[in-house]
Write an enzyme that holds these catalytic residues in place. Structure first.
Site, mmCIF file in Angstrom:
data_model
loop_
_atom_site.group_PDB
_atom_site.id
_atom_site.type_symbol
_atom_site.label_atom_id
_atom_site.label_comp_id
_atom_site.label_asym_id
_atom_site.label_seq_id
_atom_site.Cartn_x
_atom_site.Cartn_y
_atom_site.Cartn_z
ATOM 1 N N GLY A 338 5.369 -46.257 -11.644
ATOM 2 C CA GLY A 338 6.561 -46.995 -11.722
ATOM 3 C C GLY A 338 7.783 -46.084 -11.857
ATOM 4 O O GLY A 338 8.020 -45.087 -11.233
ATOM 5 N N SER A 339 8.679 -46.601 -12.541
ATOM 6 C CA SER A 339 10.074 -45.806 -12.610
ATOM 7 C C SER A 339 9.784 -44.308 -13.410
ATOM 8 O O SER A 339 10.890 -43.764 -13.398
ATOM 9 C CB SER A 339 11.081 -46.790 -13.636
ATOM 10 O OG SER A 339 11.377 -47.917 -12.840
ATOM 11 N N THR A 340 8.687 -43.989 -13.963
ATOM 12 C CA THR A 340 8.550 -42.625 -14.636
ATOM 13 C C THR A 340 8.734 -41.552 -13.665
ATOM 14 O O THR A 340 9.064 -40.394 -13.923
ATOM 15 C CB THR A 340 7.326 -42.699 -15.391
ATOM 16 O OG1 THR A 340 6.178 -42.710 -14.403
ATOM 17 C CG2 THR A 340 7.243 -43.330 -16.576
ATOM 18 N N VAL A 341 8.814 -41.920 -12.224
ATOM 19 C CA VAL A 341 8.792 -40.833 -11.210
ATOM 20 C C VAL A 341 10.256 -41.004 -10.862
ATOM 21 O O VAL A 341 10.387 -39.805 -9.930
ATOM 22 C CB VAL A 341 8.040 -41.244 -9.955
ATOM 23 C CG1 VAL A 341 6.385 -41.014 -10.392
ATOM 24 C CG2 VAL A 341 8.376 -42.515 -9.460
ATOM 25 N N LYS A 342 11.170 -41.460 -11.222
ATOM 26 C CA LYS A 342 12.675 -41.546 -10.570
ATOM 27 C C LYS A 342 13.363 -39.943 -11.010
ATOM 28 O O LYS A 342 14.058 -39.587 -10.141
ATOM 29 C CB LYS A 342 13.299 -42.857 -11.498
ATOM 30 C CG LYS A 342 13.025 -44.146 -10.588
ATOM 31 C CD LYS A 342 13.635 -45.227 -11.400
ATOM 32 C CE LYS A 342 13.393 -46.607 -10.810
ATOM 33 N NZ LYS A 342 13.920 -47.606 -11.117
#
Length: 611
Positions: A338-342
């Site tokens: 999810g958004s943890t790779v942004k």
């Protein structure tokens, strides 16, 4: 007269001479007979001796060896496993195996004909004699043995009555008091032998990472399996000659030398590990989730200070064991991050000069069509900078950066941060996740990958990626062993860019961010939430994975920590509500127990903390 007397005397002398026997001093025939007998006896003895020494030498030697030669074993107990400060996590203690020789039992307890006749009974109905034989295992001794070994009496009788058996285990891993009790029963054919029993003082807290051993002290899961050769050592074997009383009278040959087992010292801090397990367990249960995992890494050495999973099991009680409980989910279970790779997308954009730190990106009207599909934010954020993209977790803003980069540049950066590769921890069961490498990507696939869909990772991989940000862009080898001689790392991104993105992530835990509950009193925290839908056969359903990944303290990073809660089904499922509180408690404890000085916060930060 005189003449007459003389004649009479002569007659008497002649008669006496006739009566007197004459014995010869030497008899030749007797001499020859005795000599012949002695010679024949000597020849027969020599022949017999020659027969024994030459013809039947091997046979007789073998028969003698069968009765006197034995192989003795010197037990090498399995090595211990301890945490970084020497607290024991797995130890070997003496135990015993109870075994039976059915042949000896049969010989010792077989009924004689007289005993059988004495057990006769009269059948009063037809007047015939009926003979009954009381079975040997119905005696009190055998009943007591069955009871202490928790055996059914008939099952025990079946085991000890094997017709050709010479060695059968009755029970293994029993303690000394039971052995002493069995010895007092004085049952012939029952014996014991020394072996090792593996004991885990911390129980379910470390069960998933330590694994366990089988009855032969061989590792079959976790660290016990991965380092089995080192931990197991080698038993010594020696051939000896014993007398009839079992005493060793001669050492014949060393079959194998005893090699002492090695001890393992892990990088785990058991104090932090215990608290982390308690908090993870509480979060999984409170949010009615199916499972969870947590990993705490030292950003400057790559050492794992805590790695916990729930559900778990008690390795000291194998009746609890179930395969799904024994899995080390932190390295085995993959999920879409999810958004943890942004933050990694922003790192890639800055590294490849596709964006500037102070650049403003327009996200209006809060949604956009990419490849015929819609990507949207929770609401219209308007024009925002890179830091605000992370703080508000904007899908529109991060998608625009990914489209500038293209798939190759983005994949390269993610691979450098460890996605799609093993972490080097060298544990059985580790998954490498999935970082798709293909020639053609649609714009929509590239956009969704930028906010964590279409790729999979593990909790440990994500913790390692954030550790690179905390270490100033250096990737250190990950290890679960205490690192006495730290090795150098690989610079995968410049320190300047890593520090810039790290400070951007600090806004996520400040007012207006998505993870206020991740804050730690006295320390500056950088991190990112990720709440991703779980894929199913028809696409994406209504099940979620809640993740929070963070670093602290921002002023001088020491630890990266990732908390993953799988399938929360309570009233809240967002990572900021489910995973962030666990991060806060565990990170605070880790910093305090590691004597990390609190940050000297400015007045603005202190004010924000109080709001």
């Amino acid at each position: 007269m005189i003449k007459i007397r003389k004649s009479v005397v002569r007659v008497k002398n002649k008669k006496q001479a006739k009566k007197k026997k004459v014995y010869h001093s030497f008899s030749p025939w007797r001499y020859y007979f005795v000599g012949t007998v002695i010679v024949l006896v000597g020849i027969s003895l020599i022949c017999r001796l020659a027969y024994i020494q030459v013809i039947e030498k091997d046979y007789l030697s073998n028969e003698a060896d069968k009765r006197s030669l034995r192989v003795t074993q010197s037990i090498s107990h399995r090595g211990n496993i301890s945490d970084r400060y020497g607290e024991e996590l797995a130890i070997s203690v003496p135990a015993y195996a109870i075994w039976v020789d059915p042949k000896v039992v049969k010989k010792a307890y077989a009924f004689t004909k007289q005993q059988w006749l004495e057990s006769k009974e009269i059948n009063t109905r037809n007047g015939k004699v009926k003979y009954t034989k009381k079975k040997f295992y119905e005696s009190k001794k055998w009943s007591a043995l069955a009871e202490v070994l928790n055996y059914d009496l008939k099952k025990l009788a079946k085991v000890v009555s094997k017709p050709r058996g010479r060695f059968v285990y009755l029970k293994r891993q029993v303690n000394d008091p039971i052995v002493q009790y069995i010895k007092k029963l004085k049952i012939r054919g029952i014996a014991s032998q020394l072996e090792s029993h593996r004991y885990y003082p911390t129980g379910e807290i470390n069960a998933n990472i330590l694994g366990f051993t089988d009855l032969d002290a061989k590792g079959i899961e976790g660290i016990e399996k991965s380092y089995n050769t080192y931990l197991q050592g080698q038993n010594g074997k020696k051939r000896v000659r014993k007398d009839r009383d079992g005493n060793v009278i001669a050492n014949i040959k060393i079959i194998s030398k005893k090699r002492l087992a090695g001890n393992l010292q892990l990088s785990i801090d058991q104090r932090i590990q215990s608290l982390a397990y308690s908090e993870l367990k509480r979060a999984v249960k409170m949010n009615d989730a199916t499972s969870g995992s947590l990993v705490l890494l030292d950003v400057h050495t790559g050492e794992i200070y805590a790695m916990v999973n729930y559900p778990s099991f008690n390795p000291n009680d194998r009746s609890q064991y179930k395969a799904y409980k024994s899995r080390n989910r932190a390295i085995a279970d993959t999920f879409e991050p999810g958004s943890t790779v942004k933050p990694l997308v922003i790192v890639s954009a800055l590294k490849n000069k596709k964006a500037r730190v102070d650049e403003i990106i327009n996200t209006s009207p809060g949604w956009m069509h990419i490849g015929g599909r819609r990507v949207r934010d929770g609401h219209n954020l308007g024009k925002i900078d890179l830091a605000m993209i992370l703080k508000k977790s904007s899908n529109i803003g991060i998608s625009k950066l990914a489209l500038r980069l293209g798939p190759e540049k983005l994949q390269e950066t993610m691979a450098q941060f460890g996605f799609g590769n093993d972490t080097g921890i060298s544990l059985i069961g580790e998954s490498v996740g999935n970082l798709p490498i293909r020639h053609r990507w649609s714009d929509f696939e590239l956009a969704t990958m930028s906010f964590g869909y279409g790729i999979t990772t593990t909790t440990l991989q994500l913790a390692k990626a954030y550790a690179i940000l905390g270490s100033g862009g250096i990737k250190y080898p990950t290890t679960i062993l205490k690192n006495t001689n730290p090795v150098g790392g690989e610079q995968v991104v410049s320190k300047k860019i890593a520090d810039q993105v790290l400070h951007m992530l600090e806004g996520v835990t400040q007012k207006g961010g998505t993870a206020l509950k991740a804050r730690v009193d006295g320390y500056r925290v950088a991190g990112k939430t990720g709440t991703s839908r779980k894929a199913n056969s028809g696409g994406y359903g209504d099940d979620y994975v809640a993740i929070f990944a963070g670093i602290a303290p921002v002023s001088n990073p020491r630890f990266s920590l990732v908390v993953m809660i799988n399938d929360p089904a309570g009233d809240h499922y967002y990572a900021g509500d489910v995973a962030a509180p666990v991060f806060s408690i565990v990170m605070k404890s880790a910093l305090l127990l590691s004597h990390v000085r609190p940050d000297a916060m400015d007045s603005n930060y202190t004010l924000l903390e109080s709001l």
